[in-house]
Motif scaffolding. Structure first.
Motif, PDB file in Angstrom:
ATOM      1  N   ARG A  86      53.452  42.656  42.233  1.00  0.00           N
ATOM      2  CA  ARG A  86      54.068  43.886  41.317  1.00  0.00           C
ATOM      3  C   ARG A  86      54.164  45.210  42.195  1.00  0.00           C
ATOM      4  O   ARG A  86      54.826  46.126  41.479  1.00  0.00           O
ATOM      5  CB  ARG A  86      53.086  44.076  40.110  1.00  0.00           C
TER       6      ARG A  86
ATOM      7  N   GLY B 103      45.066  34.311  41.719  1.00  0.00           N
ATOM      8  CA  GLY B 103      46.255  34.554  41.172  1.00  0.00           C
ATOM      9  C   GLY B 103      46.339  36.053  40.622  1.00  0.00           C
ATOM     10  O   GLY B 103      47.320  36.762  40.733  1.00  0.00           O
ATOM     11  N   GLN B 104      45.143  36.659  40.120  1.00  0.00           N
ATOM     12  CA  GLN B 104      45.164  38.124  39.857  1.00  0.00           C
ATOM     13  C   GLN B 104      45.598  38.830  41.024  1.00  0.00           C
ATOM     14  O   GLN B 104      46.278  39.961  41.025  1.00  0.00           O
ATOM     15  CB  GLN B 104      43.891  38.485  39.153  1.00  0.00           C
TER      16      GLN B 104
ATOM     17  N   THR C 192      47.123  38.007  43.832  1.00  0.00           N
ATOM     18  CA  THR C 192      48.482  37.753  44.614  1.00  0.00           C
ATOM     19  C   THR C 192      49.523  38.477  43.369  1.00  0.00           C
ATOM     20  O   THR C 192      50.739  38.947  43.774  1.00  0.00           O
ATOM     21  CB  THR C 192      48.941  36.369  44.848  1.00  0.00           C
ATOM     22  N   THR C 193      49.158  38.332  41.981  1.00  0.00           N
ATOM     23  CA  THR C 193      50.028  38.924  40.948  1.00  0.00           C
ATOM     24  C   THR C 193      50.287  40.502  41.039  1.00  0.00           C
ATOM     25  O   THR C 193      51.253  41.033  41.163  1.00  0.00           O
ATOM     26  CB  THR C 193      49.608  38.522  39.519  1.00  0.00           C
TER      27      THR C 193
END
Length: 92
Positions: free
Chosen positions: A26, A18-19, A21-22
């Motif tokens: 961004r 998740g980190q 892909t986030t």
């Protein structure tokens, strides 16, 4: 936009993917495909096909990803197609 095949190692724990892909989101990076290549309970190796929005992000993408704790970029390679994740075997 240019297509890139990116292989990263990251901690094999909830939230790590998740980190990654986030951060990609961004930066305006479009994830076309993603595949888990390997995981051993400590480290996961994931492959992404991404569309990178510009030359600055394209050049700095590995460094930006490696700012995430425990993430290591194994390779970034140009690709001309997002029609399929590579069948290459990645040695861990």
């Amino acid at each position: 936009m240019s297509l890139r095949r990116v292989i990263v190692e990251l901690p094999d724990r909830p939230g790590s993917l998740g980190q990654v892909t986030t951060l990609l989101g961004r930066l305006g990076v479009d994830i076309r495909q993603m595949r888990v290549l390997d995981r051993d309970g400590a480290v996961a190796t994931d492959e992404f096909v991404v569309s990178v929005p510009g030359p600055v992000i394209d050049r700095t993408l590995p460094e930006l990803l490696e700012e995430i704790q425990g993430v290591r970029v194994r390779s970034v390679a140009a690709t001309d197609s997002d029609s399929g994740i590579s069948g290459a075997i990645v040695a861990v």
